[in-house]
Design an enzyme around this catalytic site. Structure first.
Site, short mmCIF file in Angstrom:
data_model
loop_
_atom_site.label_atom_id
_atom_site.label_comp_id
_atom_site.label_asym_id
_atom_site.label_seq_id
_atom_site.Cartn_x
_atom_site.Cartn_y
_atom_site.Cartn_z
N HIS A 82 0.83 -1.20 0.00
CA HIS A 82 0.00 0.00 0.00
C HIS A 82 0.87 1.25 0.00
O HIS A 82 1.58 1.54 0.98
CB HIS A 82 -0.87 -0.03 1.26
CG HIS A 82 -1.80 1.12 1.41
ND1 HIS A 82 -1.65 2.08 2.39
CD2 HIS A 82 -2.91 1.47 0.71
CE1 HIS A 82 -2.64 2.95 2.31
NE2 HIS A 82 -3.41 2.60 1.29
N GLU A 134 1.43 -0.48 -5.05
CA GLU A 134 0.23 0.32 -5.28
C GLU A 134 0.52 1.80 -5.43
O GLU A 134 0.83 2.47 -4.44
CB GLU A 134 -0.76 0.16 -4.11
CG GLU A 134 -2.12 0.78 -4.43
CD GLU A 134 -2.68 1.71 -3.38
OE1 GLU A 134 -1.98 2.04 -2.41
OE2 GLU A 134 -3.84 2.10 -3.53
N ASP A 188 -1.22 5.40 -6.03
CA ASP A 188 -2.39 6.26 -6.24
C ASP A 188 -1.96 7.29 -7.28
O ASP A 188 -0.86 7.83 -7.19
CB ASP A 188 -2.77 6.98 -4.94
CG ASP A 188 -3.23 6.02 -3.86
OD1 ASP A 188 -3.97 5.07 -4.17
OD2 ASP A 188 -2.86 6.24 -2.68
N HIS A 245 -1.19 10.35 -2.97
CA HIS A 245 -2.48 9.89 -2.47
C HIS A 245 -3.59 10.90 -2.71
O HIS A 245 -4.74 10.53 -2.91
CB HIS A 245 -2.39 9.59 -0.97
CG HIS A 245 -3.69 9.13 -0.39
ND1 HIS A 245 -4.51 9.95 0.34
CD2 HIS A 245 -4.31 7.93 -0.44
CE1 HIS A 245 -5.59 9.27 0.72
NE2 HIS A 245 -5.50 8.04 0.27
O1 G3P Z 1 -6.63 1.63 -2.61
C1 G3P Z 1 -6.87 0.87 -1.49
C2 G3P Z 1 -6.68 1.78 -0.39
O2 G3P Z 1 -5.45 2.36 -0.64
C3 G3P Z 1 -7.74 2.82 -0.39
O3 G3P Z 1 -7.44 3.77 0.46
O4 G3P Z 1 -7.13 6.10 0.80
O5 G3P Z 1 -5.20 4.57 0.97
O6 G3P Z 1 -6.12 5.13 -1.23
P1 G3P Z 1 -6.41 4.96 0.22
CA CA Z 2 -5.08 3.64 -2.73
#
Ligand code: G3P
Ligand code: CA
Length: 350
Positions: A36, A63, A65, A78
């Site tokens: 994450h 991951e 964003d 993010h």
């Molecule tokens: O994308 C899964 C999780 O990351 C969603 O929450 O706010 O960390 O992008 P966020």
């Molecule tokens: Ca995310």
């Protein structure tokens, strides 16, 4: 049967029993570990260093964003307000860019990525979002640039070759309706960039995720890449469905299965509920978020002491989630996630 074998069997059967919803190929060997924002428990989030470390720790997917710059280059942050995770406030040349905008109905003051060219973004350096919880990460403040999607793709491909493992990417489209409304649509750009990387089918080591609905439906028409519908409290910002709660009903999940391969719910939504079973019954995989080691983020039964920054039993929390039959999970500590997964699979027969 022994409890360890039961757990392992449950994990494998849950993965095998869940038929693909829309003819997409499935990964069925074991749940996946999704780093994450990279190994964001150990390095400032969304930096190449965080992604590199995640790969070293054994993550299956990294991951990013994604948000667009003024010149429409997708970069990893993010949120589009960059004051919280970069040193932009220390750059007097950008002081006049500070402004207030309404993003998905919320008024936010700061500096916004869509007001900066990529060249300008590259003059900034990442800083830790939660230094009070992750002081070790803050020692890396000022060292790492904001990475582009292109750099992240290149990293995943290079490290796949070097390690002999397939390192996938799991991009999230942030605020797609907002960005389209200000002249920076991101969906087609993301799909085109993935296609140029050779990733256009369900067998690509890629998942595309979004909290919105209509952009996933558009993306579903553009590519065969597996899609993940994120879910949380409240409702999607695009207003496509009345609430995430409605989306989580059997009828709502059946609708999601028409365009998505799986769901990404808040981890609180799978604990003590039928959501995993209901999603599997609809042909959807389940990748909850976000498993973090600090007491601040742990359910009380896995916390250790009262210091919010101290680490509790993250492995225990992940092990319990695996027993629910989840098909993967987002974690800030992919090393702990991989160890928990390995331990669940290794439990001896008594
Ligand atoms: O994308 C899964 C999780 O990351 C969603 O929450 O706010 O960390 O992008 P966020
Ligand atoms: Ca995310």
């Amino acid at each position: 049967m022994h409890g360890g074998v039961l757990l392992r069997t449950a994990i494998i059967l849950a993965a095998l029993a869940c038929a693909p919803a829309i003819g997409q190929e499935a990964r069925v060997d074991r749940p996946i570990v999704i780093a994450h924002r990279g190994a964001s428990g150990e390095r400032p989030e969304h930096t190449l260093a965080a992604y590199e470390l995640a790969i070293e720790r054994g993550a299956d997917f990294i991951e990013p964003d994604l948000v667009p710059t003024k010149d429409d280059v997708l970069v990893a942050r993010h949120e589009n307000e960059i004051g919280g995770t970069t040193d932009v406030a220390k750059h007097p040349e950008f002081a006049a860019r500070r402004t207030t905008k309404t993003i998905d109905g919320t008024s936010i003051t700061g500096w916004f990525v869509e007001d900066f060219t990529l060249a300008e973004m590259k003059t900034l350096r990442a800083q830790e979002r939660i230094p009070e919880l992750r002081p070790g990460n803050a020692t890396y403040d000022g060292r790492f640039a904001v990475p582009t999607l292109a750099e992240i793709i290149a990293l995943a491909k290079r490290r796949s070759k070097e390690t002999g493992r397939t390192i996938g990417i799991y991009p999230e489209t942030k605020h797609p309706t907002y960005f389209a409304s200000v002249g920076h649509p991101t969906d087609a750009r993301l799909v085109a960039q993935l296609k140029a990387a050779g990733w256009d089918s369900p067998s690509a080591p890629v998942f595309i995720q979004s909290f919105e609905v209509d952009n996933l439906k558009r993306i579903h028409a553009m590519t065969g890449i597996r899609l993940i519908q994120l879910m949380d409290d409240g409702a999607p910002a695009d207003g496509a469905v009345p609430s995430y709660a409605a989306m989580g009903t059997p009828a709502g999940l059946a609708a999601v299965a028409r365009y998505a391969w799986g769901i990404g719910p808040n981890k609180a939504a799978v604990d003590g509920t039928t959501l995993v079973a209901d999603a599997h019954a609809a042909g959807l995989r389940v990748h909850p978020w976000t498993y973090r080691a600090e007491n601040r983020f742990l359910p009380p039964r896995f916390a250790s002491g009262t210091d919010p920054a101290a680490h509790g039993d993250l492995a225990g929390e992940i092990t319990a989630a695996l027993a629910l039959g989840i098909d993967g999970f987002f974690t800030d500590y992919p090393g702990i996630g991989v160890a928990a997964l390995d331990a669940a699979a290794r439990k001896p027969v008594k």
